[in-house]
Scaffold this motif. Structure first.
Motif, PDB file in Angstrom:
ATOM      1  N   UNK A 141       0.805  -1.302  -0.146  1.00  0.00           N
ATOM      2  CA  UNK A 141       0.039  -0.054   0.067  1.00  0.00           C
ATOM      3  C   UNK A 141       0.788   1.260   0.269  1.00  0.00           C
ATOM      4  N   UNK A 142       2.187   1.089  -0.213  1.00  0.00           N
ATOM      5  CA  UNK A 142       2.996   2.132  -0.176  1.00  0.00           C
ATOM      6  C   UNK A 142       3.169   2.857  -1.525  1.00  0.00           C
ATOM      7  N   UNK A 143       3.623   4.131  -1.665  1.00  0.00           N
ATOM      8  CA  UNK A 143       3.671   4.833  -2.822  1.00  0.00           C
ATOM      9  C   UNK A 143       5.078   5.053  -2.880  1.00  0.00           C
ATOM     10  N   UNK A 144       5.660   4.351  -3.995  1.00  0.00           N
ATOM     11  CA  UNK A 144       7.228   4.247  -4.135  1.00  0.00           C
ATOM     12  C   UNK A 144       8.038   5.532  -4.738  1.00  0.00           C
ATOM     13  N   UNK A 145       6.914   6.360  -5.150  1.00  0.00           N
ATOM     14  CA  UNK A 145       7.441   7.861  -5.616  1.00  0.00           C
ATOM     15  C   UNK A 145       7.339   9.033  -4.632  1.00  0.00           C
ATOM     16  N   UNK A 146       6.930   8.304  -3.393  1.00  0.00           N
ATOM     17  CA  UNK A 146       6.949   9.239  -2.078  1.00  0.00           C
ATOM     18  C   UNK A 146       7.592   8.753  -0.935  1.00  0.00           C
ATOM     19  N   UNK A 147       8.607   8.807  -0.880  1.00  0.00           N
ATOM     20  CA  UNK A 147       9.505   8.170   0.413  1.00  0.00           C
ATOM     21  C   UNK A 147      10.221   9.221   1.263  1.00  0.00           C
ATOM     22  N   UNK A 148       9.878   8.939   2.587  1.00  0.00           N
ATOM     23  CA  UNK A 148      10.589   9.840   3.380  1.00  0.00           C
ATOM     24  C   UNK A 148      11.447   9.259   4.328  1.00  0.00           C
ATOM     25  N   UNK A 149      12.242   9.757   4.965  1.00  0.00           N
ATOM     26  CA  UNK A 149      13.205   8.988   6.036  1.00  0.00           C
ATOM     27  C   UNK A 149      13.043   9.643   7.402  1.00  0.00           C
ATOM     28  N   UNK A 150      12.954   9.223   8.488  1.00  0.00           N
ATOM     29  CA  UNK A 150      13.174   9.717   9.982  1.00  0.00           C
ATOM     30  C   UNK A 150      13.998   8.879  10.357  1.00  0.00           C
ATOM     31  N   UNK A 151      15.180   9.810  10.856  1.00  0.00           N
ATOM     32  CA  UNK A 151      16.511   9.001  11.422  1.00  0.00           C
ATOM     33  C   UNK A 151      16.750   9.657  13.052  1.00  0.00           C
ATOM     34  N   UNK A 152      17.212   8.958  13.789  1.00  0.00           N
ATOM     35  CA  UNK A 152      17.570   9.693  14.873  1.00  0.00           C
ATOM     36  C   UNK A 152      19.088   9.264  15.424  1.00  0.00           C
ATOM     37  N   UNK A 153      19.828  10.345  15.788  1.00  0.00           N
ATOM     38  CA  UNK A 153      21.435   9.927  16.181  1.00  0.00           C
ATOM     39  C   UNK A 153      21.961   9.477  15.199  1.00  0.00           C
ATOM     40  N   UNK A 154      22.689   8.199  15.445  1.00  0.00           N
ATOM     41  CA  UNK A 154      23.396   7.648  14.240  1.00  0.00           C
ATOM     42  C   UNK A 154      22.287   7.647  13.009  1.00  0.00           C
ATOM     43  N   UNK A 155      21.208   7.188  13.186  1.00  0.00           N
ATOM     44  CA  UNK A 155      20.182   7.002  12.167  1.00  0.00           C
ATOM     45  C   UNK A 155      19.968   8.437  11.281  1.00  0.00           C
ATOM     46  N   UNK A 156      19.808   9.408  11.960  1.00  0.00           N
ATOM     47  CA  UNK A 156      19.697  10.793  11.373  1.00  0.00           C
ATOM     48  C   UNK A 156      21.048  10.940  10.521  1.00  0.00           C
ATOM     49  N   UNK A 157      22.341  10.744  10.974  1.00  0.00           N
ATOM     50  CA  UNK A 157      23.545  10.997  10.329  1.00  0.00           C
ATOM     51  C   UNK A 157      23.432   9.883   8.909  1.00  0.00           C
ATOM     52  N   UNK A 158      23.109   8.824   9.082  1.00  0.00           N
ATOM     53  CA  UNK A 158      23.125   7.986   7.975  1.00  0.00           C
ATOM     54  C   UNK A 158      22.285   8.189   7.035  1.00  0.00           C
ATOM     55  N   UNK A 159      21.017   8.449   7.555  1.00  0.00           N
ATOM     56  CA  UNK A 159      19.688   9.378   6.473  1.00  0.00           C
ATOM     57  C   UNK A 159      20.171  10.445   5.696  1.00  0.00           C
TER      58      UNK A 159
END
Length: 283
Positions: free
Chosen positions: A95-113
């Protein structure tokens, strides 16, 4: 628990009742957890991911990635790229839109995103796949991220925790400290031909909206990390906003996002959900 990467990592998909019942494809939100590049798992953050799905009505993907001990920043970036590729190819099945992707990252995850985004943009001029992938990414919400690795290493040394953190090992030692620092990569773009009007306009099309969130009581990753990256991003005309969250430490956001009865749950949800809506609306 779906296999997605060449490194044999797996991901989970979370959907809210609204998302499941919707006849329209929903945006895909990828949650990249932190843990000093050496700890964490998708199982640890399943409640948070489910809450993000409920709050945003997005299809939420929470991927594992290779951590220090099994991999380094190169493997981690490969995992995020593989994850995005998998969502482009299979997102509609959930059910996801492959043309509309967002990232939410925290700490090391924010750095990597953020680092993953910059790497894709830098590769886009000569790599067709990277150009295609980066155009699907519509926004990043980076929470308490590390963007200047050399500066943060000095901070860790000052606290006496450099050996407890996986950062130095994840970045491949001295040679990788600046190479994998989003702040220095932005500075490099400014100093090279990217700063000319033609190159800057060409790449500006690829930059999605970036939101930087950081608590002013964060003693693990000082708020100056986000402030510094925000200023550099503005100099490159990147669409970016910075939001200082009052009286929050490094982990308040994550713990309280797991339960609506926790103290800061509504404060954080009232910030993240509207930003997700804003990114979707503007894109």
């Amino acid at each position: 628990d779906i296999l997605y990467s060449v490194n044999k990592c797996r991901l989970d998909i979370h959907r809210s009742e609204k998302s499941v019942s919707s006849k329209q494809l929903r945006p895909i939100l990828v949650y990249v957890y932190g843990g000093a590049w050496m700890a964490g798992s998708k199982e640890m953050y399943c409640v948070l991911a489910a809450n993000l799905a409920k709050l945003t009505s997005c299809v939420v993907c929470c991927p594992d990635y290779l951590l220090v001990g099994k991999g380094n920043v190169v493997h981690m970036l490969q995992d995020l790229k593989d994850c995005t590729r998998w969502l482009i190819n299979h997102g509609k099945e959930y059910g996801g839109d492959p043309d509309n992707i967002l990232f939410v990252g925290h700490s090391a995850g924010a750095h990597l995103s953020v680092l993953n985004l910059i790497e894709l943009i830098n590769q886009s001029q000569w790599n067709t796949e990277s150009n295609n992938i980066v155009r699907k990414i519509k926004g990043i919400i980076a929470i308490a991220g590390i963007y200047d690795i050399p500066q943060h290493l000095l901070y860790e040394i000052g606290r006496g925790v450099e050996d407890l953190s996986g950062m130095y090992r994840a970045m491949l030692g001295v040679t990788g400290l600046k190479r994998y620092s989003p702040y220095f990569l932005i500075q490099d773009m400014l100093s090279r031909n990217d700063s000319t009007n033609s190159n800057r306009e060409e790449k500006s099309i690829l930059w999605p909206f970036i939101v930087l969130l950081h608590g002013d009581h964060d003693n693990t990753v000082p708020i100056q990390q986000s402030e510094k990256f925000y200023t550099a991003s503005r100099d490159l005309d990147i669409p970016v906003e910075f939001h200082e969250i009052k009286h929050k430490s490094h982990t308040d956001y994550i713990i309280d996002m797991m339960n609506e009865k926790y103290q800061y749950h509504k404060i954080i949800s009232d910030i993240i959900a509207p930003y997700v809506e804003k990114i979707i609306r503007e894109q």
